[in-house]
Design an enzyme around this catalytic site. Sequence first.
Site, mmCIF file in Angstrom:
data_model
loop_
_atom_site.group_PDB
_atom_site.id
_atom_site.type_symbol
_atom_site.label_atom_id
_atom_site.label_comp_id
_atom_site.label_asym_id
_atom_site.label_seq_id
_atom_site.Cartn_x
_atom_site.Cartn_y
_atom_site.Cartn_z
ATOM 1 N N ARG A 222 0.861 -1.177 0.000
ATOM 2 C CA ARG A 222 0.000 0.000 0.000
ATOM 3 C C ARG A 222 0.897 1.226 0.000
ATOM 4 N NH1 ARG A 222 2.323 2.203 3.505
ATOM 5 N NH2 ARG A 222 0.676 3.740 3.698
ATOM 6 N N GLY A 223 0.265 2.382 -0.170
ATOM 7 C CA GLY A 223 1.028 3.598 -0.368
ATOM 8 C C GLY A 223 1.107 3.883 -1.850
ATOM 9 N N ALA A 224 0.763 5.110 -2.234
ATOM 10 C CA ALA A 224 0.604 5.434 -3.651
ATOM 11 C C ALA A 224 1.829 5.090 -4.478
ATOM 12 C CB ALA A 224 0.266 6.921 -3.799
ATOM 13 N N ARG B 33 -7.129 -0.787 -7.744
ATOM 14 C CA ARG B 33 -7.614 0.169 -6.741
ATOM 15 C C ARG B 33 -7.904 1.492 -7.433
ATOM 16 N NH1 ARG B 33 -4.563 0.539 -1.080
ATOM 17 N NH2 ARG B 33 -6.484 1.668 -0.609
ATOM 18 N N GLN C 162 -2.414 2.507 9.874
ATOM 19 C CA GLN C 162 -1.125 2.588 9.182
ATOM 20 C C GLN C 162 -0.119 3.444 9.941
ATOM 21 O OE1 GLN C 162 -4.125 3.060 7.703
ATOM 22 N NE2 GLN C 162 -4.111 2.465 5.547
ATOM 23 N N ASP D 268 -2.477 10.530 -2.304
ATOM 24 C CA ASP D 268 -2.715 9.498 -3.310
ATOM 25 C C ASP D 268 -3.105 10.088 -4.657
ATOM 26 O OD1 ASP D 268 -3.028 6.469 -2.003
ATOM 27 O OD2 ASP D 268 -3.170 8.110 -0.576
ATOM 28 N N LYS E 137 -5.344 9.690 2.891
ATOM 29 C CA LYS E 137 -6.029 8.776 3.802
ATOM 30 C C LYS E 137 -7.121 9.494 4.594
ATOM 31 C CE LYS E 137 -5.441 5.311 3.857
ATOM 32 N NZ LYS E 137 -6.220 4.354 3.030
#
Length: 359
Positions: A52-54, A90, A200, A241, A252
Amino acid sequence: MQGNYKALWLNDDLFDECLEVIDQRLLPFIYDTRHLTTTEEVVTAIKNMTVRGAGVIGSVAAFGIYIAAMEVEGDYELLKEKALLIRESRPTAINLMWAVDKMMELLSASANLIEDARSFAIELNDAEALESQKIAEFGCEIIEEILKQKNKTRINILTHCNAGWLAVIDEGTALAPIYEAKRRGIDVHVWVDETRPRNQGASLTAWELSKEGIEHTIIADNMGGLLMQRGEVDMVIVGADRVSANGDVANKIGTYLKALAAHDNGVPFYVAIPASTFDFEIKDGVKEIPIEERSGDEVKFIRGVDEDGVLRRVRITPEDSPTKNYGFDVTPARLISALITNKGVCRANFDEIKEKFRG
């Protein structure tokens, strides 16, 4: 950084080369990795937030195209079908779409699809690492300026979610200036939002900062406003993101509330991003950026270790209570002090963004 940490890497120790990634779902309790060898495994890893994480999602997507190219044995038409599956895994992080589109554009005229896919993915990954370092340098200059303005030797920075090396190659975005500040000998303390519902901040950001020996304190998501009122936050730095052409920022869920509190208390609010996070097709981020809605189970259940050190997942709500779980919100540009980018610092408005990134 103190350690040589990576969120992902190519592993050729196996019979066929694969992409190895840290399984971020298990941190901070268990460090484990996953081997991604098929398009399906890449898509699943993105969807279920193994990664995860852009930025990291974008990197995984780029290497996913390489894996897909091996699967289809270099057939570009078949590769387009695989690419679409990765691209749609996503909806909110624009880096994912950007990486897939860039890879397919570069490969459209390739005579050696598999070899070129590998090379291009590595190039994109390396370029992101350089962008991260630039963000670190530009962001640290802001930290130094705030310390000078306040005549302080110690800075308290609040961050939300995780935008370190687990999220963006190679040092992250929001955490990159903090790592650079430590290298320059600046006394840094970080307020780490827990970042419900997937935590997170508490699980990943705190883990990263611990590994780097950076002083930090985990706080409940609703505590940031009080700290700002009491003058215990000198600045806020978050990642993103997706950023629209007018400077609205999707990040987020909970970021918007922190921006409102910062604005009300005169605390500067910065967003750290690489160029690939901009979506110039979207003119009004609040109205147009798609917001991912995730399973309500993420709200109903929480994961942790019990008193015996056993990793467990437990329900914290009434069994029959409904839930709502949007993964992101959009912070309007008017609440953002500036964008810290790999090309320098600019205000979050259409004209300055266009001048810096589109000439």
